[in-house]
Design a protein around this motif. Structure first.
Motif, PDB file in Angstrom:
ATOM      1  N   ASN A 220       0.821  -1.207   0.000  1.00  0.00           N
ATOM      2  CA  ASN A 220       0.000   0.000   0.000  1.00  0.00           C
ATOM      3  C   ASN A 220       0.858   1.261   0.000  1.00  0.00           C
ATOM      4  OD1 ASN A 220      -2.629   1.441   0.357  1.00  0.00           O
ATOM      5  ND2 ASN A 220      -1.699   2.015   2.308  1.00  0.00           N
ATOM      6  N   LEU A 221       1.875   1.311   0.861  1.00  0.00           N
ATOM      7  CA  LEU A 221       2.707   2.511   0.956  1.00  0.00           C
ATOM      8  C   LEU A 221       3.605   2.690  -0.258  1.00  0.00           C
ATOM      9  CD1 LEU A 221       3.680   2.461   4.751  1.00  0.00           C
ATOM     10  CD2 LEU A 221       2.056   3.982   3.602  1.00  0.00           C
ATOM     11  N   THR A 222       4.040   1.583  -0.858  1.00  0.00           N
ATOM     12  CA  THR A 222       4.852   1.688  -2.073  1.00  0.00           C
ATOM     13  C   THR A 222       4.039   2.323  -3.198  1.00  0.00           C
ATOM     14  OG1 THR A 222       6.217  -0.206  -1.474  1.00  0.00           O
ATOM     15  CG2 THR A 222       6.158   0.403  -3.802  1.00  0.00           C
ATOM     16  N   LEU A 223       2.799   1.872  -3.353  1.00  0.00           N
ATOM     17  CA  LEU A 223       1.946   2.450  -4.387  1.00  0.00           C
ATOM     18  C   LEU A 223       1.607   3.905  -4.077  1.00  0.00           C
ATOM     19  CD1 LEU A 223      -0.430  -0.549  -5.112  1.00  0.00           C
ATOM     20  CD2 LEU A 223       1.100   0.551  -6.756  1.00  0.00           C
ATOM     21  N   THR A 224       1.283   4.190  -2.817  1.00  0.00           N
ATOM     22  CA  THR A 224       0.977   5.567  -2.438  1.00  0.00           C
ATOM     23  C   THR A 224       2.180   6.472  -2.688  1.00  0.00           C
ATOM     24  OG1 THR A 224      -0.580   4.818  -0.737  1.00  0.00           O
ATOM     25  CG2 THR A 224       0.245   7.071  -0.542  1.00  0.00           C
ATOM     26  N   GLY A 225       3.365   5.980  -2.313  1.00  0.00           N
ATOM     27  CA  GLY A 225       4.576   6.762  -2.524  1.00  0.00           C
ATOM     28  C   GLY A 225       4.852   7.006  -3.997  1.00  0.00           C
ATOM     29  N   TYR A 226       4.542   6.013  -4.832  1.00  0.00           N
ATOM     30  CA  TYR A 226       4.740   6.195  -6.269  1.00  0.00           C
ATOM     31  C   TYR A 226       3.825   7.279  -6.827  1.00  0.00           C
ATOM     32  CZ  TYR A 226       4.199   5.494 -11.254  1.00  0.00           C
ATOM     33  OH  TYR A 226       4.104   5.714 -12.590  1.00  0.00           O
ATOM     34  N   VAL A 227       2.544   7.217  -6.473  1.00  0.00           N
ATOM     35  CA  VAL A 227       1.602   8.224  -6.972  1.00  0.00           C
ATOM     36  C   VAL A 227       2.009   9.602  -6.471  1.00  0.00           C
ATOM     37  CG1 VAL A 227      -0.811   8.947  -7.047  1.00  0.00           C
ATOM     38  CG2 VAL A 227      -0.258   6.509  -7.013  1.00  0.00           C
ATOM     39  N   ARG A 228       2.298   9.695  -5.174  1.00  0.00           N
ATOM     40  CA  ARG A 228       2.689  10.980  -4.593  1.00  0.00           C
ATOM     41  C   ARG A 228       3.978  11.489  -5.223  1.00  0.00           C
ATOM     42  NH1 ARG A 228       6.235  12.489  -0.431  1.00  0.00           N
ATOM     43  NH2 ARG A 228       5.615  14.391   0.701  1.00  0.00           N
ATOM     44  N   GLY A 229       4.972  10.595  -5.380  1.00  0.00           N
ATOM     45  CA  GLY A 229       6.254  11.011  -5.946  1.00  0.00           C
ATOM     46  C   GLY A 229       6.115  11.536  -7.361  1.00  0.00           C
ATOM     47  N   THR A 230       5.305  10.872  -8.177  1.00  0.00           N
ATOM     48  CA  THR A 230       5.088  11.355  -9.542  1.00  0.00           C
ATOM     49  C   THR A 230       4.385  12.706  -9.521  1.00  0.00           C
ATOM     50  OG1 THR A 230       4.856   9.050 -10.259  1.00  0.00           O
ATOM     51  CG2 THR A 230       4.159  10.743 -11.810  1.00  0.00           C
ATOM     52  N   ALA A 231       3.441  12.865  -8.593  1.00  0.00           N
ATOM     53  CA  ALA A 231       2.676  14.112  -8.510  1.00  0.00           C
ATOM     54  C   ALA A 231       3.505  15.266  -7.966  1.00  0.00           C
ATOM     55  CB  ALA A 231       1.442  13.909  -7.632  1.00  0.00           C
ATOM     56  N   MET A 232       4.630  14.977  -7.318  1.00  0.00           N
ATOM     57  CA  MET A 232       5.455  16.051  -6.767  1.00  0.00           C
ATOM     58  C   MET A 232       5.997  16.978  -7.856  1.00  0.00           C
ATOM     59  SD  MET A 232       5.678  15.974  -3.391  1.00  0.00           S
ATOM     60  CE  MET A 232       7.263  16.569  -2.811  1.00  0.00           C
ATOM     61  N   SER A 233       5.983  16.530  -9.100  1.00  0.00           N
ATOM     62  CA  SER A 233       6.466  17.380 -10.200  1.00  0.00           C
ATOM     63  C   SER A 233       5.398  18.359 -10.684  1.00  0.00           C
ATOM     64  CB  SER A 233       6.925  16.515 -11.378  1.00  0.00           C
ATOM     65  OG  SER A 233       5.828  15.800 -11.928  1.00  0.00           O
ATOM     66  N   LEU A 234       4.149  18.165 -10.277  1.00  0.00           N
ATOM     67  CA  LEU A 234       3.064  18.983 -10.817  1.00  0.00           C
ATOM     68  C   LEU A 234       3.145  20.432 -10.355  1.00  0.00           C
ATOM     69  CD1 LEU A 234       0.129  16.438 -10.380  1.00  0.00           C
ATOM     70  CD2 LEU A 234       1.258  17.074 -12.516  1.00  0.00           C
ATOM     71  N   GLN A 235       3.325  20.647  -9.039  1.00  0.00           N
ATOM     72  CA  GLN A 235       3.363  22.014  -8.522  1.00  0.00           C
ATOM     73  C   GLN A 235       4.573  22.794  -9.036  1.00  0.00           C
ATOM     74  OE1 GLN A 235       0.821  23.191  -6.541  1.00  0.00           O
ATOM     75  NE2 GLN A 235       1.671  25.239  -6.573  1.00  0.00           N
ATOM     76  N   PRO A 236       5.800  22.232  -8.993  1.00  0.00           N
ATOM     77  CA  PRO A 236       6.935  22.971  -9.568  1.00  0.00           C
ATOM     78  C   PRO A 236       6.745  23.287 -11.049  1.00  0.00           C
ATOM     79  CG  PRO A 236       7.717  21.183  -8.187  1.00  0.00           C
ATOM     80  CD  PRO A 236       6.233  20.998  -8.319  1.00  0.00           C
ATOM     81  N   GLU A 237       6.114  22.367 -11.801  1.00  0.00           N
ATOM     82  CA  GLU A 237       5.892  22.631 -13.222  1.00  0.00           C
ATOM     83  C   GLU A 237       4.921  23.781 -13.408  1.00  0.00           C
ATOM     84  OE1 GLU A 237       5.643  22.957 -17.165  1.00  0.00           O
ATOM     85  OE2 GLU A 237       7.218  22.007 -15.986  1.00  0.00           O
ATOM     86  N   ARG A 238       3.858  23.824 -12.605  1.00  0.00           N
ATOM     87  CA  ARG A 238       2.924  24.951 -12.698  1.00  0.00           C
ATOM     88  C   ARG A 238       3.623  26.266 -12.382  1.00  0.00           C
ATOM     89  NH1 ARG A 238      -3.145  23.552 -10.450  1.00  0.00           N
ATOM     90  NH2 ARG A 238      -3.570  21.789 -11.839  1.00  0.00           N
ATOM     91  N   ARG A 239       4.451  26.250 -11.333  1.00  0.00           N
ATOM     92  CA  ARG A 239       5.162  27.479 -10.969  1.00  0.00           C
ATOM     93  C   ARG A 239       6.163  27.881 -12.052  1.00  0.00           C
ATOM     94  NH1 ARG A 239       5.649  30.059  -6.167  1.00  0.00           N
ATOM     95  NH2 ARG A 239       3.450  29.466  -6.067  1.00  0.00           N
ATOM     96  N   ALA A 240       6.853  26.893 -12.642  1.00  0.00           N
ATOM     97  CA  ALA A 240       7.800  27.197 -13.712  1.00  0.00           C
ATOM     98  C   ALA A 240       7.072  27.784 -14.918  1.00  0.00           C
ATOM     99  CB  ALA A 240       8.560  25.931 -14.109  1.00  0.00           C
ATOM    100  N   GLU A 241       5.904  27.252 -15.229  1.00  0.00           N
ATOM    101  CA  GLU A 241       5.135  27.786 -16.345  1.00  0.00           C
ATOM    102  C   GLU A 241       4.663  29.198 -16.040  1.00  0.00           C
ATOM    103  OE1 GLU A 241       1.046  26.702 -18.793  1.00  0.00           O
ATOM    104  OE2 GLU A 241       2.285  25.086 -17.984  1.00  0.00           O
ATOM    105  N   GLN A 242       4.290  29.447 -14.779  1.00  0.00           N
ATOM    106  CA  GLN A 242       3.880  30.787 -14.378  1.00  0.00           C
ATOM    107  C   GLN A 242       5.039  31.775 -14.514  1.00  0.00           C
ATOM    108  OE1 GLN A 242       2.565  30.183 -10.373  1.00  0.00           O
ATOM    109  NE2 GLN A 242       0.767  28.993 -10.955  1.00  0.00           N
ATOM    110  N   ASP A 243       6.218  31.342 -14.092  1.00  0.00           N
ATOM    111  CA  ASP A 243       7.370  32.242 -14.050  1.00  0.00           C
ATOM    112  C   ASP A 243       7.971  32.496 -15.419  1.00  0.00           C
ATOM    113  OD1 ASP A 243       7.085  32.470 -11.327  1.00  0.00           O
ATOM    114  OD2 ASP A 243       8.635  31.006 -10.838  1.00  0.00           O
TER     115      ASP A 243
END
Length: 311
Positions: A220-243
């Motif tokens: 369960n935690l391995t799968l959760t960590g995978y989804v979360r880890g992949t999603a960690m790129s979403l916020q920086p990408e939005r900010r980079a696109e904004q900037d």
């Protein structure tokens, strides 16, 4: 007196345009590249201008659209309410909904109690009548986003289908609310009622297979960590696109010359192979590929333990 920092001067000029009505709510403010050209400052300074206006609550940035004047201006709140004025009809639901809107617009820092209070036009201390503090507010926000998408009335019985459905649902939630990925700690989790119910959706069918507790939680935690880890790129990408006002594909277009140099050097045969054959970078497709390989690994492990039939 020390001269005013250039980014503060430019931010004040843009703020004045809003005050004069030259820029109305919903209008796009100058981008970092436009600030760079109009005021003749470095891109780093232009980025600080947008960040300062965002921190003031004057603007919000919409991916793919640009930085816009907020529909509802956020203004400083006086310490004391005007005599005879009625207190705002604050509720916990209103506070959480406002915090979610700010986090979606400006990242998790936008949901600080002070910012929420400013948005609602009340002193910060008024929020504490309904939320016990920042941690309580963050937990309530997680409850809200995990509850957004209802579970199917007839959830799949098969353990793999359950885990796949749960992962897809979490991925969609992170795409709607990228700030939630770093908030969902793997080591010090917020005890969100909805997040725990989310985990239960996967834990139950794994436990019924006969796996021991360590195996159940590890999968369960391995799968959760995978989804979360992949999603960690979403916020920086939005900010980079904004900037930068560049999408990821547009930014890659600016790197073609450097990439060609690296490929031509002959030191990176793997990179040369991929470059020659092409790779269509699609985060959703990449997420799906990784998810299926993890589920394949979990299935192989369960078979190895003799808890699934061979074949």
């Amino acid at each position: 007196m020390e001269p005013e920092a250039p980014y503060l001067r430019i931010a004040a000029e843009i703020r004045d345009r809003v005050a004069r009505g030259e820029l109305r709510p919903g209008d796009r403010v100058p981008s970092t590249r436009e600030i760079h050209r109009e005021w003749g400052v470095a891109m780093a300074t232009a980025t600080k201008v947008i960040a300062h206006l965002r921190d003031e609550g004057l603007v919000s940035t919409q991916p793919g659209v640009g930085t816009l004047v907020r529909q509802s201006r956020l203004v400083p709140v006086p310490r004391e309410r005007e005599p005879g004025s009625a207190p705002p009809a604050l509720t916990r639901e209103l506070i959480v909904r406002t915090a979610l809107a700010l986090a979606d617009s400006d990242g998790l820092e936008g949901a600080a109690p002070r910012r929420v209070a400013v948005a609602l036009g009340v002193p910060t201390k008024e929020l504490h009548r309904h939320v016990r503090g920042r941690e309580d507010l963050l937990t309530a926000m997680l409850d809200a986003v995990f509850d957004e998408e209802p579970w199917p009335l007839g959830p799949p019985a098969h353990w793999r289908d359950r885990l796949e459905l749960s992962a897809h649902r979490t991925w969609r939630m992170f795409q709607r609310h990228p700030w939630a990925a770093p908030l969902l700690s793997m080591t010090r989790p917020h005890l969100s009622r909805s997040a725990i119910a989310f985990s239960e959706f996967s834990l139950g069918p794994l436990a019924r297979l006969g796996l021991d507790a360590d195996e159940v939680m590890s999968i369960n935690l391995t799968l959760t960590g995978y989804v979360r880890g992949t999603a960690m790129s979403l916020q920086p990408e939005r900010r980079a696109e904004q900037d930068t006002d560049l999408t990821a594909d547009e930014w890659m277009d600016t790197q073609t010359g450097r990439l060609a140099e690296l490929v031509a050097s002959g030191h990176y045969p793997g990179l040369r192979y991929v470059s020659a054959h092409g790779f269509d970078y699609d985060l959703d497709a990449l997420f799906e590929y990784g998810l299926q390989r993890l589920l394949d690994g979990a299935e192989a492990r369960i078979r190895e333990l003799g808890l699934l039939p061979e074949g």
